[in-house]
Design a protein around this motif. Structure first.
Motif: not given
Ligand SMILES: Nc1nc2c(ncn2[C@@H]2O[C@H](COP(=O)(O)OP(=O)(O)OP(=O)(O)O)[C@@H](O)[C@H]2O)c(=O)[nH]1
Ligand SMILES: [Mg+2]
Ligand SMILES: [Zn+2]
Length: 348
Positions: A303-307, A310-319
């Motif tokens: 799933f990495l690179g699909q957020c 680009g610098d998503c830390m997968h905490l509470d970001e959208e998309e």
């Protein structure tokens, strides 16, 4: 020199103060590095003016191999490139047997891997990498199925470290003879699903011990895990002579067993090496940069690179592709919680 019968390939088992125990097919050689002996050679040169023969004779009285060593060094000292002088436990070396139990390390062979500890000095900038173990390629993460109940958050922490430094982890759940909680079976299924090898072992009925012994062959393996899970018991079951062997090695170095610095390797009779507990400190001292952490969770990788960011830390970001996978049940909740805990630096 290649065909010299006195030049052997060996593995550095341990060492301190420039003296290393090198395991070879013909036994352990207590060895120094060639560079160190060069100093001794310079000392001998200086002594020449004081009367070479007398110095030699005196030296011979305290060190019977002296003349032999100096002769070899004199021969070899002409015009050869200097050898690397930083040596670690686990390094493969070319060692020359000088006398019974005594060797001279002439060459360090290329490393397959290294486990280093970041030694942070007074300032961050001065942090240096100190290699603790060379050629370590496998870690057995030992937990008990019960007594003590396994803490899989800690397992996740160990797993991310292994992934970060590309060490192959084996998960070993010991005390399989004891009755255990349902969450343990669920965890076994989870770790197998995401691609880890999970062994269930027991000292009580020898379950899985042969399998584990097989998996250690030709590898340099570190055993780690919480206290009381049965690591020592497992090692003794795999290698009943280990205690005897470690005693022998201690005699060779003339040192006690409670060395606090440096690691030590122990040869396995089936081939391969076991690293001792000092390696564990090196392993757990490892800090993964936050931006690299998600990739250390193997099942996050697709799933990495699909957020959206680009610098998503997968905490509470959208998309966020990771959060979507979590919501869809593709990523396990407990594993995601481990990610957040390690990311935020929470203790366990
Ligand atoms: N029932 C059962 N008990 C076990 C098993 N393996 C080890 N034990 C027991 O668990 C206790 C702890 O075992 P150790 O081998 O000392 O554990 P360890 O992981 O080396 O512990 P530390 O050295 O403190 O890190 C001992 O009483 C062992 O007899 C097993 O497979 N089944
Ligand atoms: Mg122990
Ligand atoms: Zn994300």
């Amino acid at each position: 020199m290649v065909n010299d019968p006195d030049t052997l390939t060996g593995v550095v088992l341990g060492g301190a103060h420039g003296i290393y125990d090198v395991h070879t097919d013909t036994g352990i050689l207590r060895s120094t590095l060639r560079g160190k002996l060069k100093k001794a050679f310079a000392h001998a040169q200086a002594a020449k003016s004081l009367g070479k023969e007398r110095f030699r004779r005196d030296k011979m009285l305290i060190d019977p191999t002296y003349a032999q060593r100096m002769e070899r060094i004199e021969k070899r000292d002409s015009g050869e490139a200097p050898l690397p002088t930083r040596l670690s436990v686990g390094d493969y070396v070319k060692v020359r047997r000088l006398a019974d139990g005594i060797g001279l390390i002439e060459e360090i062979l290329p490393r397959q891997s290294e486990l280093s500890r970041k030694d942070t000095g007074s300032t961050e900038k001065k942090a240096i990498q100190q290699t603790m173990l060379a050629n370590l390629d496998q870690v057995v993460l030992v937990f008990a199925m019960a007594q003590p109940d396994p803490h899989f958050g800690l397992l996740d922490r160990y797993l991310t470290i292994c992934e970060a430094i590309e060490l192959h982890p084996l998960i070993c759940l010991n005390k399989a003879d004891l009755s255990h909680a349902v969450y343990v079976d669920e965890a076994i299924a989870l770790y197998e699903r995401i691609g880890y090898r999970v062994l269930q072992t027991s000292i009580a009925d020898k379950q899985g011990v042969e399998q584990l012994r097989e998996l250690l062959k030709e590898h340099t393996t570190l055993f780690t895990g919480p206290s009381g899970v049965g690591k020592s018991s497992l090692v003794n079951a795999i290698e009943p002579d280990m205690a005897v062997k470690t005693g022998m090695i201690s005699d060779v170095t003339g040192k006690g067993r409670h060395t606090t610095t440096g690691s030590r390797l122990y040869p396995l009779s089936g081939g391969g090496w076991l690293a001792d507990s000092a390696g564990i400190r090196a392993l757990t001292a490892w800090n993964i940069p936050p931006e690299d952490l998600a990739a250390c969770f193997v099942e996050f990788r697709p799933f990495l690179g699909q957020c959206g960011y680009g610098d998503c830390m997968h905490l509470d970001e959208e998309e966020c592709a990771i959060l979507d996978a979590l919501a869809a049940g593709t990523i396990d909740e407990g594993r995601y919680r481990s990610y957040v805990r390690i990311y935020t630096g929470e203790e366990r």
